[in-house]
Scaffold this active site. Structure first.
Site, mmCIF file in Angstrom:
data_model
loop_
_atom_site.group_PDB
_atom_site.id
_atom_site.type_symbol
_atom_site.label_atom_id
_atom_site.label_comp_id
_atom_site.label_asym_id
_atom_site.label_seq_id
_atom_site.Cartn_x
_atom_site.Cartn_y
_atom_site.Cartn_z
ATOM 1 N N LYS A 1 29.275 25.634 53.689
ATOM 2 C CA LYS A 1 27.847 25.365 53.602
ATOM 3 C C LYS A 1 27.181 26.479 52.806
ATOM 4 O O LYS A 1 27.016 27.588 53.285
ATOM 5 C CB LYS A 1 27.246 25.241 55.005
ATOM 6 C CG LYS A 1 27.774 23.985 55.683
ATOM 7 C CD LYS A 1 27.269 23.797 57.090
ATOM 8 C CE LYS A 1 27.814 22.481 57.618
ATOM 9 N NZ LYS A 1 28.069 22.457 59.026
ATOM 10 N N THR B 1 46.947 14.549 69.966
ATOM 11 C CA THR B 1 46.579 15.095 68.652
ATOM 12 C C THR B 1 46.988 16.559 68.626
ATOM 13 O O THR B 1 46.999 17.219 69.662
ATOM 14 C CB THR B 1 45.068 14.997 68.397
ATOM 15 O OG1 THR B 1 44.406 15.791 69.376
ATOM 16 C CG2 THR B 1 44.573 13.579 68.474
ATOM 17 N N GLU C 1 44.189 8.988 66.528
ATOM 18 C CA GLU C 1 43.244 8.180 67.302
ATOM 19 C C GLU C 1 43.104 6.767 66.754
ATOM 20 O O GLU C 1 42.499 5.908 67.376
ATOM 21 C CB GLU C 1 41.853 8.838 67.286
ATOM 22 C CG GLU C 1 41.750 10.123 68.084
ATOM 23 C CD GLU C 1 42.145 11.364 67.288
ATOM 24 O OE1 GLU C 1 42.938 11.227 66.327
ATOM 25 O OE2 GLU C 1 41.678 12.454 67.621
ATOM 26 N N TRP D 1 26.592 21.210 50.998
ATOM 27 C CA TRP D 1 28.005 21.234 51.376
ATOM 28 C C TRP D 1 28.915 21.285 50.143
ATOM 29 O O TRP D 1 28.675 20.558 49.169
ATOM 30 C CB TRP D 1 28.352 19.993 52.195
ATOM 31 C CG TRP D 1 27.744 19.987 53.569
ATOM 32 C CD1 TRP D 1 26.859 20.892 54.088
ATOM 33 C CD2 TRP D 1 27.986 19.029 54.602
ATOM 34 N NE1 TRP D 1 26.528 20.562 55.374
ATOM 35 C CE2 TRP D 1 27.195 19.423 55.717
ATOM 36 C CE3 TRP D 1 28.771 17.880 54.706
ATOM 37 C CZ2 TRP D 1 27.192 18.701 56.919
ATOM 38 C CZ3 TRP D 1 28.761 17.168 55.892
ATOM 39 C CH2 TRP D 1 27.981 17.587 56.992
HETATM 40 P P1 ADP Z 1 44.989 16.165 63.562
HETATM 41 O O1 ADP Z 1 43.696 15.407 63.633
HETATM 42 O O2 ADP Z 1 45.265 16.938 64.776
HETATM 43 O O3 ADP Z 1 45.171 16.952 62.291
HETATM 44 P P2 ADP Z 1 46.336 13.737 62.739
HETATM 45 O O4 ADP Z 1 47.756 13.704 62.389
HETATM 46 O O5 ADP Z 1 45.793 12.646 63.546
HETATM 47 O O6 ADP Z 1 46.149 15.069 63.516
HETATM 48 O O7 ADP Z 1 45.533 13.952 61.406
HETATM 49 C C1 ADP Z 1 44.384 13.253 61.071
HETATM 50 C C2 ADP Z 1 43.606 14.009 60.055
HETATM 51 O O8 ADP Z 1 44.375 14.297 58.887
HETATM 52 C C3 ADP Z 1 42.437 13.231 59.517
HETATM 53 O O9 ADP Z 1 41.352 13.263 60.391
HETATM 54 C C4 ADP Z 1 42.175 13.916 58.186
HETATM 55 O O10 ADP Z 1 41.429 15.085 58.342
HETATM 56 C C5 ADP Z 1 43.552 14.287 57.738
HETATM 57 N N1 ADP Z 1 44.049 13.306 56.770
HETATM 58 C C6 ADP Z 1 44.872 12.271 57.000
HETATM 59 N N2 ADP Z 1 45.129 11.593 55.864
HETATM 60 C C7 ADP Z 1 44.438 12.208 54.882
HETATM 61 C C8 ADP Z 1 44.278 11.986 53.475
HETATM 62 N N3 ADP Z 1 44.896 10.999 52.833
HETATM 63 N N4 ADP Z 1 43.464 12.819 52.799
HETATM 64 C C9 ADP Z 1 42.831 13.832 53.422
HETATM 65 N N5 ADP Z 1 42.951 14.090 54.729
HETATM 66 C C10 ADP Z 1 43.745 13.307 55.468
#
Ligand code: ADP
Length: 542
Positions: free
Chosen positions: A439, A185, A330, A444
């Site tokens: 917050k 990640t 993940e 929130w």
């Molecule tokens: P990282 O967690 O390091 O940013 P990832 O590529 O695995 O890497 O990204 C996952 C994260 O991206 C999600 O946990 C979420 O926060 C965000 N994310 C993915 N798709 C969306 C979406 N359609 N809308 C909002 N957030 C998103």
């Protein structure tokens, strides 16, 4: 009593075997790193993947070895993946957009033994290879004619290396739970964490993905995965496309509007997937040139929240269906997709768009829930938001090396770090990252909602909301805005535009204009850096 059905381990090389058998003449078209468009077929890819496996074995690599790839989406990258998996080794995609020190750290953590590298990234590898103690071999994804001078030891041109094999190789067999792939990640907080996919999870993920209410893929599709293989497995498309026999179009290193348009048009692409930024560039190109999208039927948009403007432009101006999706490394990475259940299918205009702004519902194979900080499950009422937790056969149950254990509970739920609500229809909507949520007075405020709203203003190019310390409320929102070139919207203009569209107490206390908003390697807004930038900011309301 056990059932009397056959053992048929879910192994990834069965995907490419099936592609060769059933869809052997179906094409894989790549924009090569050397320049020209090159054409291959599943039959050829299959044969060459066998050669990769044969060569790897001859060079001493096998079960459990981590073999890195530092490469764009091309047919060669796919062959390398299937060859690596077919010999029982683990493909480890490296994100070249990370800092060299981060890549070095990741390679050392994974103990990569070999690396397949594109010409583009050879200079990067030259800088870091010396610091990766486990590295024994470098395979440059090109032919002898294009092989550059390099001081790296143990380097070979892919085509030359491959030519020393005949493909007379039998895939290795092993348990379906054997590790197949690895991806770290991006690590917006702390060190990057390794996610280790298994053969079983990859195959199941491909099946889940192809289902009609997920991506809905078929052998008649021509798929252009713009999302890189190093970004969460190209969202699984490098596995689901061969599984169902779709034609694949691989964009190589060019992802600008004109280059993507050229492939969409000449290859008659019907389906594509990418992050919002890519689609923004394509839509701008279409607006500038007046071109249309006669073949494209569906785009999946995820990785970050999809702005409403992108959805409306695709659907209204180009007759392309938008499927908003959410997931993470993940989760292999699919979590939810926003296709329309019968209750919503008839909706039109704003009501339909309102549903499409949500990240969607989980297909079979993924479970989700939202909880409060104490772990109590919250109602699916479409407004109570809390921590989003998931489980399923293609969701991680631990990180490589056992770090980050606090994100996994004993009932098998993984805490995504996202904050969301779920409506009675089962549609989830992300409201924030847990660490970004503002917050205010114990309540929130969703930064994503504020940002989506602000970018709807015609003069706003990009917007980010962050919490600024406030003596009365704890935190209050500041909206950071990048103006569109040649436009001069004021704070009053933007706040007037937002007024009435969110609760009064959600409205930003101030608007700050900047030339640029910092982004992570995955193209997401880097809130940590932004918060640091505005560390000493004083709100006029305080
Ligand atoms: P990282 O967690 O390091 O940013 P990832 O590529 O695995 O890497 O990204 C996952 C994260 O991206 C999600 O946990 C979420 O926060 C965000 N994310 C993915 N798709 C969306 C979406 N359609 N809308 C909002 N957030 C998103």
């Amino acid at each position: 009593m056990l059932g009397l059905m056959q053992e048929w381990p879910l192994l990834c090389h069965k995907l490419i075997d099936n592609a060769e058998r059933q869809h052997g003449r179906r094409e894989i078209v790549s924009r090569s790193i050397e320049g020209p468009i090159v054409r291959s077929t599943y039959a050829e890819i299959h044969h060459r993947a066998l050669k990769v496996a044969e060569r790897l074995e001859r060079d001493g690599f096998g079960l459990g070895d981590r073999i890195a790839t530092l490469a764009w989406n091309t047919a060669r990258h796919i062959e390398a993946w299937y060859g690596i998996m077919g010999v029982g080794a683990i493909y480890h995609t490296l994100n070249p957009r990370l800092f060299p020190e981060q890549i070095t750290w990741i390679m050392n953590n994974a103990e990569d033994k070999a690396v397949f590298v594109d010409l583009t990234f050879l200079p990067l590898l030259e800088k870091i290879a010396g610091a990766v103690k486990s590295l024994k071999q470098v395979i440059v994804l090109t032919d002898e004619a294009h092989m550059p001078e390099t001081a790296l030891p143990n380097v070979v041109a892919y085509e030359e290396w491959l030519a020393q094999a005949d493909g007379n190789f039998a895939w290795k067999t092993f348990d379906e739970n054997t590790a197949a792939g690895m991806c770290y990640t991006s690590g917006t907080t702390g060190d990057p964490k390794g996610v280790l996919y298994s053969h079983r999870s990859n195959v199941l993920h491909a099946m889940i993905e192809a289902m009609p209410d997920a991506m809905g893929l078929s052998s008649r599709d021509t798929i252009l995965p713009v999302v890189p293989m190093f970004h969460a497995n190209a969202w699984g498309l490098a596995q689901s496309a061969p599984m169902i026999g779709a034609k694949l179009v691989m964009p190589g290193c060019k992802m600008d509007g004109a280059s993507i348009y050229e492939l969409l048009d000449t290859e008659k692409v019907t389906f594509s997937a990418a992050v919002p930024t890519v689609w923004m560039m394509l839509l701008q190109h279409l607006e500038e040139t007046g071109k249309k999208l006669p073949y494209l039927q569906k785009v999946v948009i995820g990785g970050a929240s999809c702005p409403r403007a992108i959805t409306t432009k695709f659907q209204d101006n180009y007759d392309v269906q938008v499927v908003h999706a959410w997931g993470m490394t993940e989760m292999s990475p699919l979590g939810t997709l926003c296709t329309l259940k019968p209750d919503y299918a008839g909706l039109k205009g704003e009501a339909r768009l309102g549903v499409q702004q949500k990240q969607g519902f989980t297909p079979f194979g993924i479970e989700m829930k939202v909880t409060d900080d104490a772990g109590n499950e919250l109602p699916w009422d479409g407004k109570t938001f809390g921590r989003l937790k998931v489980r399923g056969p293609a969701v991680a149950r631990a990180y490589y090396g056992g770090i980050g254990a606090e994100q996994f509970d004993q009932d098998g739920w993984f805490d995504t770090g996202d904050v969301a609500h779920i409506n009675p229809g089962g549609y989830m909507q992300i409201t924030d990252r847990a660490k970004d949520v503002i917050k205010s007075g114990g309540e929130w405020i969703s930064t994503i909602e504020l940002e989506n709203l602000a970018v709807g203003h015609p003069d706003v190019a990009e917007a980010a909301a962050i919490g600024i310390p406030h003596s009365k409320w704890g935190e209050r929102p500041l909206l950071v805005v990048v103006r569109k070139p040649g436009r001069e919207p004021t704070k009053t203009d933007i706040l007037a535009f937002m007024d009435g569209k969110v609760a009064k107490w959600w409205m930003p206390d101030d608007v700050a204009f900047v030339g640029e908003i910092p982004h992570t390697a995955a193209g997401k807004i880097q809130k940590i850096t932004l918060r640091q930038q505005f560390r000493d900011y004083h709100l006029p309301t305080d």
